[in-house]
Design a protein around this motif. Structure first.
Motif, PDB file in Angstrom:
ATOM      1  N   ALA A   1       0.827  -1.201   0.000  1.00 29.95           N
ATOM      2  CA  ALA A   1       0.000   0.000   0.000  1.00 29.95           C
ATOM      3  C   ALA A   1       0.863   1.253   0.000  1.00 29.95           C
ATOM      4  CB  ALA A   1      -0.937  -0.005   1.207  1.00 29.95           C
ATOM      5  N   ALA A   2       1.957   1.231   0.787  1.00 35.86           N
ATOM      6  CA  ALA A   2       2.864   2.375   0.846  1.00 35.86           C
ATOM      7  C   ALA A   2       3.546   2.604  -0.488  1.00 35.86           C
ATOM      8  CB  ALA A   2       3.902   2.150   1.948  1.00 35.86           C
ATOM      9  N   GLU A   3       3.998   1.530  -1.105  1.00 31.32           N
ATOM     10  CA  GLU A   3       4.683   1.659  -2.397  1.00 31.32           C
ATOM     11  C   GLU A   3       3.759   2.276  -3.446  1.00 31.32           C
ATOM     12  OE1 GLU A   3       5.750  -2.386  -2.976  1.00 31.32           O
ATOM     13  OE2 GLU A   3       7.562  -2.274  -1.781  1.00 31.32           O
ATOM     14  N   LEU A   4       2.533   1.800  -3.498  1.00 34.72           N
ATOM     15  CA  LEU A   4       1.575   2.326  -4.477  1.00 34.72           C
ATOM     16  C   LEU A   4       1.180   3.763  -4.143  1.00 34.72           C
ATOM     17  CD1 LEU A   4      -0.658  -0.836  -4.942  1.00 34.72           C
ATOM     18  CD2 LEU A   4       0.942   0.134  -6.603  1.00 34.72           C
ATOM     19  N   ALA A   5       1.049   4.059  -2.852  1.00 35.82           N
ATOM     20  CA  ALA A   5       0.692   5.417  -2.448  1.00 35.82           C
ATOM     21  C   ALA A   5       1.765   6.413  -2.859  1.00 35.82           C
ATOM     22  CB  ALA A   5       0.475   5.475  -0.940  1.00 35.82           C
ATOM     23  N   LEU A   6       3.027   6.035  -2.712  1.00 34.44           N
ATOM     24  CA  LEU A   6       4.113   6.924  -3.091  1.00 34.44           C
ATOM     25  C   LEU A   6       4.124   7.158  -4.598  1.00 34.44           C
ATOM     26  CD1 LEU A   6       6.881   5.515  -0.744  1.00 34.44           C
ATOM     27  CD2 LEU A   6       5.896   7.809  -0.650  1.00 34.44           C
ATOM     28  N   GLN A   7       3.803   6.150  -5.363  1.00 40.35           N
ATOM     29  CA  GLN A   7       3.836   6.299  -6.811  1.00 40.35           C
ATOM     30  C   GLN A   7       2.633   7.052  -7.348  1.00 40.35           C
ATOM     31  OE1 GLN A   7       4.997   3.049  -9.215  1.00 40.35           O
ATOM     32  NE2 GLN A   7       6.925   2.810  -8.144  1.00 40.35           N
ATOM     33  N   HIS A   8       1.494   6.954  -6.660  1.00 43.73           N
ATOM     34  CA  HIS A   8       0.264   7.563  -7.173  1.00 43.73           C
ATOM     35  C   HIS A   8      -0.176   8.780  -6.370  1.00 43.73           C
ATOM     36  CE1 HIS A   8      -0.689   4.284 -10.055  1.00 43.73           C
ATOM     37  NE2 HIS A   8      -0.028   3.552  -9.182  1.00 43.73           N
ATOM     38  N   GLY A   9       0.580   9.138  -5.351  1.00 47.86           N
ATOM     39  CA  GLY A   9       0.182  10.265  -4.512  1.00 47.86           C
ATOM     40  C   GLY A   9      -1.122   9.984  -3.788  1.00 47.86           C
ATOM     41  N   ALA A  10      -1.253   8.785  -3.252  1.00 49.81           N
ATOM     42  CA  ALA A  10      -2.518   8.340  -2.679  1.00 49.81           C
ATOM     43  C   ALA A  10      -2.574   8.504  -1.170  1.00 49.81           C
ATOM     44  CB  ALA A  10      -2.763   6.875  -3.036  1.00 49.81           C
ATOM     45  N   HIS A  11      -3.796   8.565  -0.665  1.00 51.86           N
ATOM     46  CA  HIS A  11      -4.093   8.535   0.764  1.00 51.86           C
ATOM     47  C   HIS A  11      -4.362   7.084   1.138  1.00 51.86           C
ATOM     48  CE1 HIS A  11      -5.657  10.208   4.570  1.00 51.86           C
ATOM     49  NE2 HIS A  11      -6.579   9.266   4.500  1.00 51.86           N
ATOM     50  N   VAL A  12      -3.756   6.602   2.228  1.00 54.20           N
ATOM     51  CA  VAL A  12      -3.886   5.205   2.630  1.00 54.20           C
ATOM     52  C   VAL A  12      -4.748   5.107   3.884  1.00 54.20           C
ATOM     53  CG1 VAL A  12      -2.678   3.100   3.298  1.00 54.20           C
ATOM     54  CG2 VAL A  12      -1.615   4.681   1.683  1.00 54.20           C
ATOM     55  N   ILE A  13      -5.719   4.202   3.850  1.00 51.30           N
ATOM     56  CA  ILE A  13      -6.565   3.933   5.014  1.00 51.30           C
ATOM     57  C   ILE A  13      -6.304   2.506   5.474  1.00 51.30           C
ATOM     58  CG2 ILE A  13      -8.915   3.842   5.912  1.00 51.30           C
ATOM     59  CD1 ILE A  13      -9.766   5.681   3.623  1.00 51.30           C
ATOM     60  N   GLY A  14      -5.784   2.366   6.678  1.00 52.84           N
ATOM     61  CA  GLY A  14      -5.564   1.045   7.258  1.00 52.84           C
ATOM     62  C   GLY A  14      -6.747   0.673   8.134  1.00 52.84           C
ATOM     63  N   VAL A  15      -7.345  -0.478   7.896  1.00 53.28           N
ATOM     64  CA  VAL A  15      -8.542  -0.897   8.622  1.00 53.28           C
ATOM     65  C   VAL A  15      -8.306  -2.240   9.303  1.00 53.28           C
ATOM     66  CG1 VAL A  15     -10.975  -1.539   8.431  1.00 53.28           C
ATOM     67  CG2 VAL A  15     -10.094   0.344   7.067  1.00 53.28           C
ATOM     68  N   ALA A  16      -8.567  -2.279  10.597  1.00 57.31           N
ATOM     69  CA  ALA A  16      -8.576  -3.529  11.359  1.00 57.31           C
ATOM     70  C   ALA A  16      -9.982  -3.721  11.891  1.00 57.31           C
ATOM     71  CB  ALA A  16      -7.567  -3.466  12.500  1.00 57.31           C
ATOM     72  N   LEU A  17     -10.460  -4.944  11.854  1.00 56.56           N
ATOM     73  CA  LEU A  17     -11.845  -5.221  12.228  1.00 56.56           C
ATOM     74  C   LEU A  17     -11.912  -6.176  13.413  1.00 56.56           C
ATOM     75  CD1 LEU A  17     -11.732  -5.309   8.741  1.00 56.56           C
ATOM     76  CD2 LEU A  17     -14.068  -4.673   9.314  1.00 56.56           C
ATOM     77  N   THR A  18     -12.908  -5.954  14.263  1.00 52.26           N
ATOM     78  CA  THR A  18     -13.049  -6.784  15.457  1.00 52.26           C
ATOM     79  C   THR A  18     -13.669  -8.138  15.145  1.00 52.26           C
ATOM     80  OG1 THR A  18     -15.243  -5.861  15.952  1.00 52.26           O
ATOM     81  CG2 THR A  18     -13.309  -4.738  16.897  1.00 52.26           C
ATOM     82  N   GLY A  19     -14.431  -8.221  14.058  1.00 46.29           N
ATOM     83  CA  GLY A  19     -15.116  -9.469  13.727  1.00 46.29           C
ATOM     84  C   GLY A  19     -16.536  -9.534  14.249  1.00 46.29           C
TER      85      GLY A  19
END
Length: 302
Positions: A23-41
């Motif tokens: 996600a970081a690699e793609l964000a750097l190349q595309h100037g993207a905002h990254v959203i990290g999501v963890a779920l409780t289930g």
């Protein structure tokens, strides 16, 4: 146009760090905002249908444990992105099941990154979890194999973008093309990656079975389409082994994965065909084969 919002599923699986790195690699190349999501289930439908008692102390204790686990999964997310030079990111802990919860958030994203499900997961197969996100989100899904490197480093330029030597997937892309609307959607969603690839190979399997779809020269139309986007590609036409008295074609997914290994590609683009509401058979056989035997990332669209 590149990917400007990238959603990545973060959990305590050993290969979760590889997803964040990608996600970081793609964000750097595309100037993207990254959203990290963890779920409780914990399914959101329990709350919506008032099936649980908010005042139950046992429930509160259980939820605290689940939320603590989700927060623990995100502990390295922000430090990792910050160290890699990603400036736009956020993290979320959601009370929901992984598939449905990610799919809901992914409806406001350009790309969602998930991991290949573990073989011993409770899902019926390693294809089940990515399939649920794909079919319910309307967003392309990049599936990272369990064999992906868990750690890595990116050389970042003074401008804050990944250097040409970064290990972003997509240097050699294999496009699975069967002239279906799903395949066409996958190619459109992959255009930002295809445009930056050093090599693009279009794989056509069993063109003789659908002559009307492929025309006299299988692959000619898709090559022309890509060329108008400035993307040069070549075509590999293969045939699955014919089996039985009726000479039915064999497993196309196996042929595709064999070609991926033969060509040395580092990304497969695949249109996912869904034909059932039951999770066990949510995707077509080719997609299931690819997701269960993949060794390189697979970008899917539905």
């Amino acid at each position: 146009m590149g990917y400007k919002t990238i959603l990545v599923h973060v959990d305590e699986a050993p290969h979760s760090a590889a997803r964040v790195l990608m996600a970081a690699e793609l964000a750097l190349q595309h100037g993207a905002h990254v959203i990290g999501v963890a779920l409780t289930g914990v399914s959101r439908f329990l709350y919506q249908n008032e099936m649980v008692d908010d005042e139950d102390p046992n429930l509160a204790q259980h939820l605290d444990v689940l939320r603590e686990r989700a927060s623990r999964a995100l502990a390295d997310f922000a430090p990792q992105l910050r160290a890699l030079g990603v400036h736009g990111f956020e993290e979320r802990v959601l009370d929901d099941e992984p598939g449905t919860g990610l799919a809901l958030v992914a409806r406001h994203a350009d790309l969602v990154i998930v991991g290949q499900a573990l073989p011993d997961a409770r899902s019926s197969s390693p294809a089940a979890f990515p399939a649920e996100v794909l079919t319910e989100s309307g967003c392309p899904v990049l599936v990272v194999p369990n064999t992906a490197r868990p750690r890595g480093s990116i050389s970042v330029t003074p401008a804050g973008v990944a250097s040409a030597g970064s290990p972003t997937p997509g240097r050699h892309v294999l496009v699975a093309w069967n002239a279906s609307k799903e395949a066409a959607r996958a190619v459109r969603e992959a255009l930002p990656l295809l445009a930056g690839a050093e090599k693009v190979t279009v794989a056509i399997i069993d063109a003789d079975l659908r002559p009307a779809a492929f025309g006299d020269t299988p692959g000619a139309e898709v090559l022309a389409w890509l060329a108008r986007h400035g993307i040069a590609a070549d075509v590999q036409v293969r045939q699955a082994a014919r089996q039985g008295l009726l000479k039915r074609p064999g497993d196309v997914g196996e042929v595709l994965m064999g070609l991926a290994g033969e060509t040395g590609c580092d990304l497969v683009v695949l249109g996912a065909y869904g034909h059932s509401r039951f999770r066990e058979t949510l995707l077509g056989g080719v997609t299931r084969t690819v997701l269960e035997s993949m060794t390189v990332p697979v970008l899917m669209a539905h």
